[in-house]
Scaffold this motif. Sequence first.
Motif, mmCIF file in Angstrom:
data_model
loop_
_atom_site.group_PDB
_atom_site.id
_atom_site.type_symbol
_atom_site.label_atom_id
_atom_site.label_comp_id
_atom_site.label_asym_id
_atom_site.label_seq_id
_atom_site.Cartn_x
_atom_site.Cartn_y
_atom_site.Cartn_z
ATOM 1 N N ILE A 127 0.850 -1.189 0.000
ATOM 2 C CA ILE A 127 0.000 0.000 0.000
ATOM 3 C C ILE A 127 0.886 1.240 0.000
ATOM 4 O O ILE A 127 2.089 1.154 0.242
ATOM 5 N N CYS A 128 0.303 2.374 -0.271
ATOM 6 C CA CYS A 128 1.065 3.621 -0.275
ATOM 7 C C CYS A 128 0.469 4.576 0.764
ATOM 8 O O CYS A 128 -0.601 4.334 1.319
ATOM 9 N N ARG A 129 1.163 5.646 1.005
ATOM 10 C CA ARG A 129 0.727 6.621 2.014
ATOM 11 C C ARG A 129 -0.665 7.163 1.673
ATOM 12 O O ARG A 129 -1.486 7.377 2.557
ATOM 13 N N ALA A 130 -0.949 7.351 0.404
ATOM 14 C CA ALA A 130 -2.265 7.874 -0.005
ATOM 15 C C ALA A 130 -3.388 6.925 0.417
ATOM 16 O O ALA A 130 -4.472 7.382 0.791
ATOM 17 N N ASP A 131 -3.138 5.615 0.367
ATOM 18 C CA ASP A 131 -4.150 4.656 0.817
ATOM 19 C C ASP A 131 -4.452 4.837 2.295
ATOM 20 O O ASP A 131 -5.608 4.783 2.720
ATOM 21 N N VAL A 132 -3.410 5.064 3.079
ATOM 22 C CA VAL A 132 -3.583 5.256 4.524
ATOM 23 C C VAL A 132 -4.357 6.543 4.780
ATOM 24 O O VAL A 132 -5.298 6.569 5.574
ATOM 25 N N VAL A 133 -3.991 7.602 4.079
ATOM 26 C CA VAL A 133 -4.678 8.895 4.248
ATOM 27 C C VAL A 133 -6.139 8.772 3.834
ATOM 28 O O VAL A 133 -7.029 9.274 4.518
ATOM 29 N N ASP A 134 -6.398 8.094 2.712
ATOM 30 C CA ASP A 134 -7.777 7.922 2.254
ATOM 31 C C ASP A 134 -8.609 7.175 3.285
ATOM 32 O O ASP A 134 -9.751 7.542 3.548
ATOM 33 N N HIS A 135 -8.058 6.139 3.882
ATOM 34 C CA HIS A 135 -8.797 5.408 4.911
ATOM 35 C C HIS A 135 -9.048 6.284 6.125
ATOM 36 O O HIS A 135 -10.107 6.218 6.727
ATOM 37 N N GLY A 136 -8.078 7.102 6.472
ATOM 38 C CA GLY A 136 -8.264 8.015 7.599
ATOM 39 C C GLY A 136 -9.380 9.005 7.348
ATOM 40 O O GLY A 136 -10.186 9.287 8.224
ATOM 41 N N ARG A 137 -9.444 9.508 6.126
ATOM 42 C CA ARG A 137 -10.528 10.435 5.770
ATOM 43 C C ARG A 137 -11.863 9.720 5.757
ATOM 44 O O ARG A 137 -12.885 10.250 6.168
ATOM 45 N N TYR A 138 -11.862 8.494 5.245
ATOM 46 C CA TYR A 138 -13.092 7.715 5.183
ATOM 47 C C TYR A 138 -13.626 7.446 6.580
ATOM 48 O O TYR A 138 -14.814 7.464 6.818
ATOM 49 N N ASP A 139 -12.711 7.214 7.522
ATOM 50 C CA ASP A 139 -13.102 6.826 8.873
ATOM 51 C C ASP A 139 -13.701 7.981 9.673
ATOM 52 O O ASP A 139 -14.492 7.759 10.574
ATOM 53 N N LYS A 140 -13.345 9.215 9.362
ATOM 54 C CA LYS A 140 -13.851 10.334 10.165
ATOM 55 C C LYS A 140 -15.370 10.404 10.084
ATOM 56 O O LYS A 140 -15.948 10.449 9.026
ATOM 57 N N GLY A 141 -15.984 10.376 11.244
ATOM 58 C CA GLY A 141 -17.426 10.466 11.313
ATOM 59 C C GLY A 141 -18.146 9.191 10.959
ATOM 60 O O GLY A 141 -19.364 9.157 10.897
ATOM 61 N N ARG A 142 -17.397 8.130 10.729
ATOM 62 C CA ARG A 142 -18.008 6.856 10.366
ATOM 63 C C ARG A 142 -17.997 5.930 11.579
ATOM 64 O O ARG A 142 -17.114 5.990 12.406
ATOM 65 N N PRO A 143 -18.940 5.027 11.671
ATOM 66 C CA PRO A 143 -18.986 4.134 12.818
ATOM 67 C C PRO A 143 -17.855 3.108 12.854
ATOM 68 O O PRO A 143 -17.411 2.724 13.904
ATOM 69 N N HIS A 144 -17.371 2.657 11.726
ATOM 70 C CA HIS A 144 -16.236 1.738 11.723
ATOM 71 C C HIS A 144 -15.554 1.752 10.378
ATOM 72 O O HIS A 144 -16.066 2.258 9.394
#
Length: 58
Positions: free
Chosen positions: A38-55
């Motif tokens: 994976i690349c750093r962008a994948d990690v950042v995208d998951h972090g953005r996806y997770d904000k305000g999400r239940p899981h």
Amino acid sequence: MVAGLAAALAWIRQWRENRRAWRQLAATSERELQDIGICRADVVDHGRYDKGRPHWPP
């Protein structure tokens, strides 16, 4: 009622595990991320996806 409480506790445990995994990935070096495919962008995208999400789905 007991089943609802058990489900809520399971949800909280999963949410905490997912957050812990995201924090570990965020602290991982570029080389280690590359090693796992994976690349750093994948990690950042998951972090953005997770904000305000239940899981964080896998």
